[in-house]
Design an enzyme around this catalytic site. Structure first.
Site, PDB file in Angstrom:
ATOM      1  N   CYS A 116      24.510 -33.209 -28.959  1.00 31.34           N
ATOM      2  CA  CYS A 116      23.298 -34.015 -28.689  1.00 31.34           C
ATOM      3  C   CYS A 116      22.038 -33.363 -29.247  1.00 31.34           C
ATOM      4  O   CYS A 116      20.992 -34.018 -29.350  1.00 31.34           O
ATOM      5  CB  CYS A 116      23.129 -34.229 -27.196  1.00 31.34           C
ATOM      6  SG  CYS A 116      24.571 -34.978 -26.424  1.00 31.34           S
ATOM      7  N   HIS A 256      16.186 -36.696 -24.688  1.00 28.85           N
ATOM      8  CA  HIS A 256      17.532 -37.162 -25.028  1.00 28.85           C
ATOM      9  C   HIS A 256      17.968 -38.184 -23.980  1.00 28.85           C
ATOM     10  O   HIS A 256      17.777 -37.993 -22.776  1.00 28.85           O
ATOM     11  CB  HIS A 256      18.484 -35.971 -25.057  1.00 28.85           C
ATOM     12  CG  HIS A 256      19.918 -36.355 -25.174  1.00 28.85           C
ATOM     13  ND1 HIS A 256      20.364 -37.271 -26.094  1.00 28.85           N
ATOM     14  CD2 HIS A 256      21.011 -35.961 -24.454  1.00 28.85           C
ATOM     15  CE1 HIS A 256      21.675 -37.422 -25.951  1.00 28.85           C
ATOM     16  NE2 HIS A 256      22.085 -36.645 -24.959  1.00 28.85           N
ATOM     17  N   ASN A 286      24.522 -43.000 -23.974  1.00 28.17           N
ATOM     18  CA  ASN A 286      24.279 -41.704 -24.604  1.00 28.17           C
ATOM     19  C   ASN A 286      24.852 -41.720 -26.026  1.00 28.17           C
ATOM     20  O   ASN A 286      26.065 -41.709 -26.198  1.00 28.17           O
ATOM     21  CB  ASN A 286      24.949 -40.616 -23.767  1.00 28.17           C
ATOM     22  CG  ASN A 286      24.718 -39.218 -24.319  1.00 28.17           C
ATOM     23  OD1 ASN A 286      24.222 -39.047 -25.428  1.00 28.17           O
ATOM     24  ND2 ASN A 286      25.091 -38.217 -23.544  1.00 28.17           N
TER      25      ASN A 286
HETATM   26  N1  ACO Z   1      32.508 -45.555 -11.508  1.00 32.35           N
HETATM   27  C1  ACO Z   1      32.672 -45.420 -10.178  1.00 32.35           C
HETATM   28  N2  ACO Z   1      32.806 -44.234  -9.581  1.00 32.35           N
HETATM   29  C2  ACO Z   1      32.775 -43.139 -10.375  1.00 32.35           C
HETATM   30  C3  ACO Z   1      32.623 -43.223 -11.767  1.00 32.35           C
HETATM   31  C4  ACO Z   1      32.490 -44.493 -12.333  1.00 32.35           C
HETATM   32  N3  ACO Z   1      32.319 -44.690 -13.654  1.00 32.35           N
HETATM   33  N4  ACO Z   1      32.618 -41.965 -12.282  1.00 32.35           N
HETATM   34  C5  ACO Z   1      32.780 -41.132 -11.245  1.00 32.35           C
HETATM   35  N5  ACO Z   1      32.885 -41.836 -10.102  1.00 32.35           N
HETATM   36  C6  ACO Z   1      33.070 -41.358  -8.754  1.00 32.35           C
HETATM   37  C7  ACO Z   1      33.677 -39.986  -8.690  1.00 32.35           C
HETATM   38  O1  ACO Z   1      35.071 -40.069  -8.798  1.00 32.35           O
HETATM   39  C8  ACO Z   1      33.227 -39.505  -7.323  1.00 32.35           C
HETATM   40  O2  ACO Z   1      34.074 -40.041  -6.380  1.00 32.35           O
HETATM   41  P1  ACO Z   1      34.493 -39.179  -5.094  1.00 32.35           P
HETATM   42  O3  ACO Z   1      33.211 -38.865  -4.379  1.00 32.35           O
HETATM   43  O4  ACO Z   1      35.389 -40.110  -4.348  1.00 32.35           O
HETATM   44  O5  ACO Z   1      35.163 -37.963  -5.628  1.00 32.35           O
HETATM   45  C9  ACO Z   1      31.874 -40.166  -7.168  1.00 32.35           C
HETATM   46  O6  ACO Z   1      31.806 -41.216  -8.115  1.00 32.35           O
HETATM   47  C10 ACO Z   1      30.701 -39.239  -7.356  1.00 32.35           C
HETATM   48  O7  ACO Z   1      30.900 -38.522  -8.513  1.00 32.35           O
HETATM   49  P2  ACO Z   1      29.840 -37.497  -8.994  1.00 32.35           P
HETATM   50  O8  ACO Z   1      30.395 -36.739 -10.160  1.00 32.35           O
HETATM   51  O9  ACO Z   1      29.302 -36.724  -7.821  1.00 32.35           O
HETATM   52  O10 ACO Z   1      28.671 -38.451  -9.468  1.00 32.35           O
HETATM   53  P3  ACO Z   1      27.276 -38.026 -10.033  1.00 32.35           P
HETATM   54  O11 ACO Z   1      26.241 -38.576  -9.181  1.00 32.35           O
HETATM   55  O12 ACO Z   1      27.236 -36.560 -10.363  1.00 32.35           O
HETATM   56  O13 ACO Z   1      27.257 -38.798 -11.414  1.00 32.35           O
HETATM   57  C11 ACO Z   1      27.583 -38.446 -13.735  1.00 32.35           C
HETATM   58  C12 ACO Z   1      28.241 -38.549 -12.381  1.00 32.35           C
HETATM   59  C13 ACO Z   1      26.881 -39.729 -14.050  1.00 32.35           C
HETATM   60  C14 ACO Z   1      28.659 -38.167 -14.794  1.00 32.35           C
HETATM   61  C15 ACO Z   1      26.560 -37.275 -13.720  1.00 32.35           C
HETATM   62  O14 ACO Z   1      27.145 -36.119 -13.227  1.00 32.35           O
HETATM   63  C16 ACO Z   1      25.975 -37.007 -15.072  1.00 32.35           C
HETATM   64  O15 ACO Z   1      25.272 -37.819 -15.629  1.00 32.35           O
HETATM   65  N6  ACO Z   1      26.206 -35.802 -15.635  1.00 32.35           N
HETATM   66  C17 ACO Z   1      25.699 -35.494 -16.926  1.00 32.35           C
HETATM   67  C18 ACO Z   1      26.683 -35.990 -17.889  1.00 32.35           C
HETATM   68  C19 ACO Z   1      26.129 -36.286 -19.235  1.00 32.35           C
HETATM   69  O16 ACO Z   1      25.086 -36.851 -19.405  1.00 32.35           O
HETATM   70  N7  ACO Z   1      26.927 -35.890 -20.214  1.00 32.35           N
HETATM   71  C20 ACO Z   1      26.674 -36.261 -21.545  1.00 32.35           C
HETATM   72  C21 ACO Z   1      26.630 -35.151 -22.464  1.00 32.35           C
HETATM   73  S1  ACO Z   1      25.475 -33.936 -22.076  1.00 32.35           S
HETATM   74  C22 ACO Z   1      24.094 -34.688 -22.255  1.00 32.35           C
HETATM   75  O17 ACO Z   1      23.990 -35.532 -23.106  1.00 32.35           O
HETATM   76  C23 ACO Z   1      22.988 -34.267 -21.390  1.00 32.35           C
END
Ligand code: ACO
Length: 329
Positions: A116, A256, A286
């Site tokens: 990214c 980003h 993204n």
């Molecule tokens: N739909 C429904 N539920 C989901 C999904 C989905 N697509 N994905 C995960 N869940 C569930 C999980 O299984 C979890 O369930 P559980 O509590 O029963 O175990 C629950 O939702 C909560 O999951 P978390 O991981 O705590 O959710 P969070 O609020 O952290 O959001 C996310 C997850 C969106 C991936 C977040 O952590 C995030 O954005 N991280 C950064 C990732 C990113 O942007 N990566 C890209 C590359 S790096 C960059 O560009 C910055």
């Protein structure tokens, strides 16, 4: 006071695949919902390339768009840097295919792998090469078909990414407008928090019995989120300090576009009002290296970037790599 600029943006362009995948479309494939995706990420839809699309075709379209905008002929380009992790093939560099498709026969062309952060890395690399190698015009591009390495069974990751390309043509600055400062950062100790394990020398694509899931994006989402906020905050502060600029001097921040909650957390730490923080993650998801140049092109073409605007850009991605840049438009 910021140093004098050496290079400026002469033109910009972008290319997005036609097909749009909505959150509702995704909820037909995996156990997710529009409500979950919107509330956790801010994403409503993303553009996705048809399977078998060459990234170089999309990049060439964006680059042609930028060349027209800059009123520069392809033969006048001395340097093509393409930030990508989803090139057409392992080798040669996708930038070389783009050079041929554009007819940019005088250009040195190579890919830059910084996920990214690829576009902001590319800006600083171009600035350095233009200062030392006599290159006058450069194309710096961020482009990805990330959906080509998404595991569509993994709801944790498949909802996050989209495809697209953004490009800028750089040329000599008039001394006032252009790149004022940039900071690049890397920390490989976190490499395995966000990576695609398969397809390289360690786990070649033709490995018998290999798990297909190994050839897709793996991510420790919550860890990546936490590091992204901390790293983007610190590199942006370093950028402002080194450039001698106050947060209040910024007319706009282009973060980003990974997750609206990451963007809001960073903006909050700098007390930036919503009106000064650009967001289009809702429409594109993204797009990795493409997210900042797509945003730049949207802003330039809509007229939202006024003459003289001071713009901060900040990014974070796999590696980890992260970066920030300051430009006067
Ligand atoms: N739909 C429904 N539920 C989901 C999904 C989905 N697509 N994905 C995960 N869940 C569930 C999980 O299984 C979890 O369930 P559980 O509590 O029963 O175990 C629950 O939702 C909560 O999951 P978390 O991981 O705590 O959710 P969070 O609020 O952290 O959001 C996310 C997850 C969106 C991936 C977040 O952590 C995030 O954005 N991280 C950064 C990732 C990113 O942007 N990566 C890209 C590359 S790096 C960059 O560009 C910055």
């Amino acid at each position: 006071m910021p140093k004098k600029t050496q290079i400026m943006v002469l033109g910009s362009g972008r290319a997005l695949p036609e097909k749009i995948l909505t959150n509702d479309d995704l909820s037909q494939r995996v156990d997710t919902s529009d409500t979950w995706i919107r509330s956790r990420t801010g994403i409503c839809q993303r553009h996705v390339a048809e399977p078998g699309t060459a990234l170089s075709d999309l990049v060439t379209a964006a680059a042609q768009n930028a060349l027209e905008d800059a009123k520069i002929a392809a033969e006048e380009i001395d340097l093509i840097i393409l930030g990508t992790v989803t090139g057409d093939m392992k080798f040669p560099a996708t930038a070389c295919f783009v050079q041929a498709k554009l007819g940019a026969k005088n250009a040195v062309a190579f890919d830059l792998s910084a996920a990214c952060a690829g576009f902001l890395y590319g800006l600083q690399v171009a600035e350095g090469l233009m200062a030392t190698s006599g290159y006058k015009h450069a194309l710096v591009i961020g482009g990805e078909i990330l959906t080509s390495m998404v595991n569509w069974q993994d709801r944790d990751t498949c909802v996050l990414f989209g495809d697209g390309v953004g490009a800028v043509v750089l040329g000599p600055s008039d001394g006032e407008h252009g790149l004022l400062h940039s900071c690049l950062k890397s920390d490989g100790t976190f490499a395995k928090l966000l990576y695609n394990p398969g397809g390289g020398s360690l786990l070649p694509p033709a490995t018998p019995g290999a798990d297909p899931a190994e050839f897709s994006i793996h991510m420790a989402g919550a860890d990546v989120f936490r590091h992204a906020v901390t790293a983007m905050t610190s590199v942006l502060q370093q950028l402002l300090d080194e450039a001698g600029v106050q947060t209040s001097d910024l007319d706009l921040l282009i973060p980003h576009q990974a997750n609206l909650r990451i963007i809001e957390a960073v903006a909050k730490r700098f007390h930036l009002p919503k009106s000064k923080v650009f967001v289009n993650v809702d429409r594109y998801g993204n797009t990795s290296a493409a997210s900042i140049p797509i945003a730049l092109d949207e802003l330039r073409r809509s007229g939202e970037l006024k003459e003289g605007a001071l713009v901060g850009m900040v990014t974070f991605g796999a590696g980890f790599t992260w970066a920030a840049a300051l430009m006067r438009f």
